[in-house]
Design a protein around this motif. Structure first.
Motif, PDB file in Angstrom:
ATOM      1  N   ASP A   1      27.625  52.153  48.900  1.00  0.00           N
ATOM      2  CA  ASP A   1      27.393  53.480  49.474  1.00  0.00           C
ATOM      3  C   ASP A   1      26.048  53.518  50.201  1.00  0.00           C
ATOM      4  O   ASP A   1      25.140  52.750  49.905  1.00  0.00           O
ATOM      5  CB  ASP A   1      27.407  54.525  48.343  1.00  0.00           C
ATOM      6  N   LYS A   2      25.924  54.455  51.189  1.00  0.00           N
ATOM      7  CA  LYS A   2      24.658  54.575  51.938  1.00  0.00           C
ATOM      8  C   LYS A   2      23.612  55.300  51.116  1.00  0.00           C
ATOM      9  O   LYS A   2      22.456  54.887  51.057  1.00  0.00           O
ATOM     10  CB  LYS A   2      24.888  55.316  53.252  1.00  0.00           C
ATOM     11  N   GLU A   3      24.037  56.425  50.499  1.00  0.00           N
ATOM     12  CA  GLU A   3      23.103  57.230  49.697  1.00  0.00           C
ATOM     13  C   GLU A   3      23.686  57.435  48.303  1.00  0.00           C
ATOM     14  O   GLU A   3      24.904  57.533  48.134  1.00  0.00           O
ATOM     15  CB  GLU A   3      22.892  58.608  50.327  1.00  0.00           C
ATOM     16  N   VAL A   4      22.800  57.515  47.320  1.00  0.00           N
ATOM     17  CA  VAL A   4      23.217  57.764  45.940  1.00  0.00           C
ATOM     18  C   VAL A   4      22.263  58.758  45.290  1.00  0.00           C
ATOM     19  O   VAL A   4      21.109  58.882  45.694  1.00  0.00           O
ATOM     20  CB  VAL A   4      23.248  56.455  45.107  1.00  0.00           C
ATOM     21  N   ARG A   5      22.776  59.478  44.291  1.00  0.00           N
ATOM     22  CA  ARG A   5      21.905  60.333  43.464  1.00  0.00           C
ATOM     23  C   ARG A   5      21.384  59.421  42.367  1.00  0.00           C
ATOM     24  O   ARG A   5      22.156  58.840  41.611  1.00  0.00           O
ATOM     25  CB  ARG A   5      22.689  61.495  42.876  1.00  0.00           C
ATOM     26  N   LEU A   6      20.071  59.288  42.257  1.00  0.00           N
ATOM     27  CA  LEU A   6      19.465  58.304  41.371  1.00  0.00           C
ATOM     28  C   LEU A   6      18.911  58.952  40.110  1.00  0.00           C
ATOM     29  O   LEU A   6      18.224  59.976  40.176  1.00  0.00           O
ATOM     30  CB  LEU A   6      18.349  57.557  42.119  1.00  0.00           C
ATOM     31  N   ILE A   7      19.231  58.335  38.980  1.00  0.00           N
ATOM     32  CA  ILE A   7      18.695  58.765  37.681  1.00  0.00           C
ATOM     33  C   ILE A   7      17.867  57.617  37.139  1.00  0.00           C
ATOM     34  O   ILE A   7      18.306  56.468  37.107  1.00  0.00           O
ATOM     35  CB  ILE A   7      19.830  59.118  36.699  1.00  0.00           C
ATOM     36  N   ASP A   8      16.644  57.935  36.715  1.00  0.00           N
ATOM     37  CA  ASP A   8      15.726  56.911  36.221  1.00  0.00           C
ATOM     38  C   ASP A   8      16.144  56.447  34.819  1.00  0.00           C
ATOM     39  O   ASP A   8      16.996  57.056  34.169  1.00  0.00           O
ATOM     40  CB  ASP A   8      14.298  57.487  36.194  1.00  0.00           C
ATOM     41  N   SER A   9      15.517  55.405  34.336  1.00  0.00           N
ATOM     42  CA  SER A   9      15.859  54.833  33.032  1.00  0.00           C
ATOM     43  C   SER A   9      15.549  55.785  31.875  1.00  0.00           C
ATOM     44  O   SER A   9      16.163  55.704  30.823  1.00  0.00           O
ATOM     45  CB  SER A   9      15.130  53.507  32.817  1.00  0.00           C
ATOM     46  N   ASP A  10      14.603  56.712  32.070  1.00  0.00           N
ATOM     47  CA  ASP A  10      14.282  57.681  31.022  1.00  0.00           C
ATOM     48  C   ASP A  10      15.142  58.947  31.105  1.00  0.00           C
ATOM     49  O   ASP A  10      15.003  59.847  30.293  1.00  0.00           O
ATOM     50  CB  ASP A  10      12.797  58.047  31.053  1.00  0.00           C
TER      51      ASP A  10
ATOM     52  N   LYS B   1      15.388  48.719  45.285  1.00  0.00           N
ATOM     53  CA  LYS B   1      13.984  48.309  45.187  1.00  0.00           C
ATOM     54  C   LYS B   1      13.340  48.874  43.928  1.00  0.00           C
ATOM     55  O   LYS B   1      12.594  48.187  43.224  1.00  0.00           O
ATOM     56  CB  LYS B   1      13.201  48.770  46.413  1.00  0.00           C
ATOM     57  N   ILE B   2      13.615  50.163  43.630  1.00  0.00           N
ATOM     58  CA  ILE B   2      13.048  50.801  42.432  1.00  0.00           C
ATOM     59  C   ILE B   2      13.550  50.089  41.168  1.00  0.00           C
ATOM     60  O   ILE B   2      12.783  49.815  40.245  1.00  0.00           O
ATOM     61  CB  ILE B   2      13.401  52.307  42.403  1.00  0.00           C
ATOM     62  N   ALA B   3      14.836  49.783  41.155  1.00  0.00           N
ATOM     63  CA  ALA B   3      15.421  49.118  39.982  1.00  0.00           C
ATOM     64  C   ALA B   3      14.829  47.720  39.803  1.00  0.00           C
ATOM     65  O   ALA B   3      14.474  47.331  38.682  1.00  0.00           O
ATOM     66  CB  ALA B   3      16.933  49.035  40.126  1.00  0.00           C
ATOM     67  N   TYR B   4      14.704  46.955  40.895  1.00  0.00           N
ATOM     68  CA  TYR B   4      14.158  45.599  40.799  1.00  0.00           C
ATOM     69  C   TYR B   4      12.689  45.614  40.407  1.00  0.00           C
ATOM     70  O   TYR B   4      12.220  44.725  39.700  1.00  0.00           O
ATOM     71  CB  TYR B   4      14.344  44.834  42.114  1.00  0.00           C
TER      72      TYR B   4
END
Length: 163
Positions: free
Chosen positions: A8-17, A31-34
């Motif tokens: 997908d081009k865009e996603v709604r992102l939820i952080d690990s916390d 990039k944030i995940a890596y």
């Protein structure tokens, strides 16, 4: 889908916390995940835009397998034991069969009681009902009748459940 499998081009992102980081492009989310040494996992593909969460996928799979194993361990497997009688059963044989059924019921098993009719005995199926009712009375202290006597072909069956 995890990491590069997400197209997908865009996603709604939820952080690990569990906090929401908003709608971001997929490259930015990866990039944030890596940068956190975690995986980007798509958890709600049908949503608009799809929802992805940053988590340790290996740990998630391990925890899910552990929960499934625990659930399997806790479930009770009910076995069905069968006691066969005949319409012309003697009193002592009847008592022996009743004792074995009581033993099965106290162990927590279901008991299938069947009376087999041979030859002309089928014309006297009322005898089978009498014997099964007598059997139900004999095991009434430890079991209750689940299914009443029913004639199926040459057999009349009744199920007894433990109390």
């Amino acid at each position: 889908m995890i990491n590069e499998e997400i197209r997908d081009k865009e996603v709604r992102l939820i952080d690990s916390d569990g906090s929401q980081l908003g709608i971001v492009e997929i490259k930015e989310a990866q990039k944030i995940a890596y940068s956190k040494n975690l995986d980007l996992v798509k958890i709600a593909p049908q949503a608009k835009p799809p929802v992805c969460k940053i988590m340790d996928y290996g740990k998630y799979k391990f925890e899910a397998a552990k929960k499934e194993k625990e659930a399997r361990k806790n479930q009770k497997i009910v076995t069905i034991k069968e006691v066969r009688l005949s319409p012309s059963i003697d009193e002592h044989d009847f008592q022996t069969k009743a004792k074995s059924a009581i033993k099965f019921l106290t162990a927590g098993d279901k008991v299938k009681v069947s009376v087999r009719f041979r030859g002309r005995e089928l014309h006297h199926s009322s005898l089978g009902e009498v014997i099964l009712q007598k059997f139900a009375d004999a095991v009434s202290e430890v079991g209750t009748v689940d299914k009443m006597p029913k004639l199926e072909g040459r057999n009349m069956t009744m199920f007894v459940l433990p109390k």
